[in-house]
Write an enzyme that holds these catalytic residues in place. Sequence first.
Site, PDB file in Angstrom:
ATOM      1  N   ALA A 198       3.127  -9.665  16.981  1.00 43.10           N
ATOM      2  CA  ALA A 198       2.024 -10.501  16.513  1.00 43.10           C
ATOM      3  C   ALA A 198       2.572 -11.609  15.625  1.00 43.10           C
ATOM      4  O   ALA A 198       3.533 -11.387  14.867  1.00 43.10           O
ATOM      5  CB  ALA A 198       1.043  -9.648  15.720  1.00 43.10           C
ATOM      6  N   GLY A 224       4.198  -5.848  19.064  1.00 41.53           N
ATOM      7  CA  GLY A 224       3.537  -6.361  20.263  1.00 41.53           C
ATOM      8  C   GLY A 224       4.507  -6.959  21.277  1.00 41.53           C
ATOM      9  O   GLY A 224       4.207  -7.013  22.465  1.00 41.53           O
ATOM     10  N   GLU A 284       5.549  -4.065  23.217  1.00 40.65           N
ATOM     11  CA  GLU A 284       4.379  -3.625  24.002  1.00 40.65           C
ATOM     12  C   GLU A 284       4.164  -4.546  25.206  1.00 40.65           C
ATOM     13  O   GLU A 284       3.777  -4.091  26.280  1.00 40.65           O
ATOM     14  CB  GLU A 284       3.140  -3.601  23.100  1.00 40.65           C
ATOM     15  N   GLU A 312       5.265  -1.050  14.083  1.00 49.20           N
ATOM     16  CA  GLU A 312       3.966  -1.267  13.431  1.00 49.20           C
ATOM     17  C   GLU A 312       3.695  -0.353  12.249  1.00 49.20           C
ATOM     18  O   GLU A 312       3.067  -0.778  11.272  1.00 49.20           O
ATOM     19  CB  GLU A 312       2.835  -1.116  14.451  1.00 49.20           C
TER      20      GLU A 312
HETATM   21  C1  LIG Z   1      -0.475  -5.085  17.973  1.00 50.81           C
HETATM   22  C2  LIG Z   1       0.772  -5.787  17.559  1.00 50.81           C
HETATM   23  C3  LIG Z   1       1.269  -5.692  16.250  1.00 50.81           C
HETATM   24  C4  LIG Z   1       2.545  -6.342  15.911  1.00 50.81           C
HETATM   25  O1  LIG Z   1       3.217  -6.936  16.725  1.00 50.81           O
HETATM   26  S1  LIG Z   1       3.039  -6.211  14.309  1.00 50.81           S
HETATM   27  C5  LIG Z   1       4.486  -7.229  14.187  1.00 50.81           C
HETATM   28  C6  LIG Z   1       5.718  -6.495  14.623  1.00 50.81           C
HETATM   29  N1  LIG Z   1       6.868  -7.340  14.430  1.00 50.81           N
HETATM   30  C7  LIG Z   1       7.826  -7.090  13.518  1.00 50.81           C
HETATM   31  O2  LIG Z   1       7.795  -6.102  12.801  1.00 50.81           O
HETATM   32  C8  LIG Z   1       8.956  -8.095  13.428  1.00 50.81           C
HETATM   33  C9  LIG Z   1       8.868  -8.904  12.175  1.00 50.81           C
HETATM   34  N2  LIG Z   1      10.017  -9.795  12.069  1.00 50.81           N
HETATM   35  C10 LIG Z   1      11.251  -9.363  11.692  1.00 50.81           C
HETATM   36  O3  LIG Z   1      11.493  -8.202  11.470  1.00 50.81           O
HETATM   37  C11 LIG Z   1      12.337 -10.397  11.553  1.00 50.81           C
HETATM   38  O4  LIG Z   1      11.740 -11.634  11.344  1.00 50.81           O
HETATM   39  C12 LIG Z   1      13.255 -10.481  12.785  1.00 50.81           C
HETATM   40  C13 LIG Z   1      14.081  -9.202  12.880  1.00 50.81           C
HETATM   41  C14 LIG Z   1      12.464 -10.714  14.071  1.00 50.81           C
HETATM   42  C15 LIG Z   1      14.224 -11.686  12.613  1.00 50.81           C
HETATM   43  O5  LIG Z   1      14.897 -11.542  11.387  1.00 50.81           O
HETATM   44  P1  LIG Z   1      15.894 -12.711  10.885  1.00 50.81           P
HETATM   45  O6  LIG Z   1      16.893 -12.990  11.934  1.00 50.81           O
HETATM   46  O7  LIG Z   1      16.395 -12.294   9.528  1.00 50.81           O
HETATM   47  O8  LIG Z   1      15.010 -14.031  10.781  1.00 50.81           O
HETATM   48  P2  LIG Z   1      13.750 -14.301   9.846  1.00 50.81           P
HETATM   49  O9  LIG Z   1      14.141 -15.256   8.791  1.00 50.81           O
HETATM   50  O10 LIG Z   1      13.086 -13.040   9.409  1.00 50.81           O
HETATM   51  O11 LIG Z   1      12.747 -15.015  10.907  1.00 50.81           O
HETATM   52  C16 LIG Z   1      12.985 -16.333  11.363  1.00 50.81           C
HETATM   53  C17 LIG Z   1      11.677 -17.074  11.328  1.00 50.81           C
HETATM   54  O12 LIG Z   1      10.805 -16.452  12.263  1.00 50.81           O
HETATM   55  C18 LIG Z   1       9.626 -16.050  11.593  1.00 50.81           C
HETATM   56  N3  LIG Z   1       9.094 -14.837  12.195  1.00 50.81           N
HETATM   57  C19 LIG Z   1       9.759 -13.704  12.505  1.00 50.81           C
HETATM   58  N4  LIG Z   1       8.931 -12.786  13.001  1.00 50.81           N
HETATM   59  C20 LIG Z   1       7.704 -13.360  13.001  1.00 50.81           C
HETATM   60  C21 LIG Z   1       6.410 -12.908  13.392  1.00 50.81           C
HETATM   61  N5  LIG Z   1       6.221 -11.680  13.928  1.00 50.81           N
HETATM   62  N6  LIG Z   1       5.386 -13.749  13.232  1.00 50.81           N
HETATM   63  C22 LIG Z   1       5.551 -14.989  12.743  1.00 50.81           C
HETATM   64  N7  LIG Z   1       6.753 -15.482  12.364  1.00 50.81           N
HETATM   65  C23 LIG Z   1       7.810 -14.664  12.507  1.00 50.81           C
HETATM   66  C24 LIG Z   1      10.059 -15.809  10.148  1.00 50.81           C
HETATM   67  O13 LIG Z   1       8.981 -15.835   9.278  1.00 50.81           O
HETATM   68  C25 LIG Z   1      11.009 -16.945   9.952  1.00 50.81           C
HETATM   69  O14 LIG Z   1      10.279 -18.131   9.750  1.00 50.81           O
HETATM   70  P3  LIG Z   1      10.637 -19.092   8.495  1.00 50.81           P
HETATM   71  O15 LIG Z   1      11.963 -19.654   8.823  1.00 50.81           O
HETATM   72  O16 LIG Z   1       9.539 -20.123   8.521  1.00 50.81           O
HETATM   73  O17 LIG Z   1      10.645 -18.247   7.275  1.00 50.81           O
END
Ligand SMILES: C/C=C/C(=O)SCCNC(=O)CCNC(=O)[C@H](O)C(C)(C)COP(=O)(O)OP(=O)(O)OC[C@H]1O[C@@H](n2cnc3c(N)ncnc32)[C@H](O)[C@@H]1OP(=O)(O)O
Length: 262
Positions: free
Chosen positions: A68, A113, A116, A136
Site C-alpha cells: 500500500a 500488498g 499479495e 502487515e
Molecule cells: C493490504 C495491504 C497492506 C500493505 O501493503 S501495508 C504496507 C506493506 N509494506 C511495507 O511494509 C514496506 C514498507 N517499506 C519499507 O519497508 C522500505 O521502504 C523498503 C524496504 C521497501 C525500502 O527501504 P529503503 O531501501 O531503505 O528505502 P526507503 O528510504 O525506506 O524508501 C525509499 C522511498 O520509497 C518510499 N516508500 C517505500 N515504501 C513505501 C510505501 N509502501 N508507500 C509509499 N512510499 C514508500 C519511502 O518513503 C522513500 O521515500 P522518500 O525518499 O520520499 O522518503
Amino acid sequence: MSDEKVLTKQVDDDGLCVITINRPDAMNSLNGELVGQLWHEFYEMRHDDAVRVIVLTAAGDRAFCAGADLKERATMSESEVRRRIDDYRGCFGAIDNCPKPVICAINGYAFGGGLELALACDLRVVNADTKVGLTETRLGIIPGAGGTQRLPRVVGVAKAKELIFTAKRLTGKEAEAIGLANYAVPADQVLDRAKELGRAMLDSAPIALQQAKIAIDAGMQADLNTGLEIESRAYAVTIPTEDRQEGLAAFREKRKPNFKGK
Ligand SMILES: C/C=C/C(=O)SCCNC(=O)CCNC(=O)[C@H](O)C(C)(C)COP(=O)(O)OP(=O)(O)OC[C@H]1O[C@@H](n2cnc3c(N)ncnc32)[C@H](O)[C@@H]1OP(=O)(O)O
C-alpha cells in the site's frame, strides 16, 4: 492524476503481454490510481484475443511493489481505507480470475500488498537477492488483499502462519525454497525468465490453457470428487474446439500446431 503513466502495456505479435507498474520513486507502491488502472487493464485483457499470456512486472531495480502507498494511506479516513481494501480485493480478484496465465516477475522488494499482488498471479519468478514478505502485522494490520488466503494455499498453513505472524522478510532464494516462487534468478534475468516461461505457454492452445487454469483453481477449493467433476467439465469444453482438431492434425502431419483459440 499525474501525466506519467502508472502502468504501461506492451503486447508482441505472438500474444505475450508485459504489464509494467511504473511508480519506481514510490517503490511501485499501490495508490488509488494504480489499483484502478491495474483492475481496468486486467478486465480488458479478459476479452482481448491479442493477449494470450501476461507477465506482470515493475519499473526500476529496487522494488516490485512495496505494498500500500503508506504516504497516501496516512491521509485517508477509516472509511476510505475500507473502500481501498475492497478495491485491492476487486483488482487482485480480476488478476486471479483472468482466464489467461499470469506470470509475476518480482524484480525487487515485494512487501504487504505487493506480495499479495504477486500471489494473485499464477507463477512467480523472483530476484534471488531481493526481499519479500507479508509485513502487515508489523503495521498493526493484517494482510487484507487476499494474503491470509492465498499464501497458505501456495506454501501450506503452518509456513504461512509463521511468515504472517513474524512478518518475516524472505530472500528471493528462500521464497523459491518454500515454493512461494517458481524460480529465483539473478536480478538481470528476472524479466527474461518470466517471458521465457510465458513463451513456452504460447505453444499451448488458448482454450486448453483457460480450462486448465479453471480446473486447477476451482478444483483446489473442492474435495477430490468435486475437483474431478470440475476437471471433467473443463475437459468437455475443449472437445468441440477447432484447436483440438488442429492438435490432432498437426500430430498426424508431424508439424507444429497453429492454434486459433476457437
Ligand atoms: C493490504 C495491504 C497492506 C500493505 O501493503 S501495508 C504496507 C506493506 N509494506 C511495507 O511494509 C514496506 C514498507 N517499506 C519499507 O519497508 C522500505 O521502504 C523498503 C524496504 C521497501 C525500502 O527501504 P529503503 O531501501 O531503505 O528505502 P526507503 O528510504 O525506506 O524508501 C525509499 C522511498 O520509497 C518510499 N516508500 C517505500 N515504501 C513505501 C510505501 N509502501 N508507500 C509509499 N512510499 C514508500 C519511502 O518513503 C522513500 O521515500 P522518500 O525518499 O520520499 O522518503
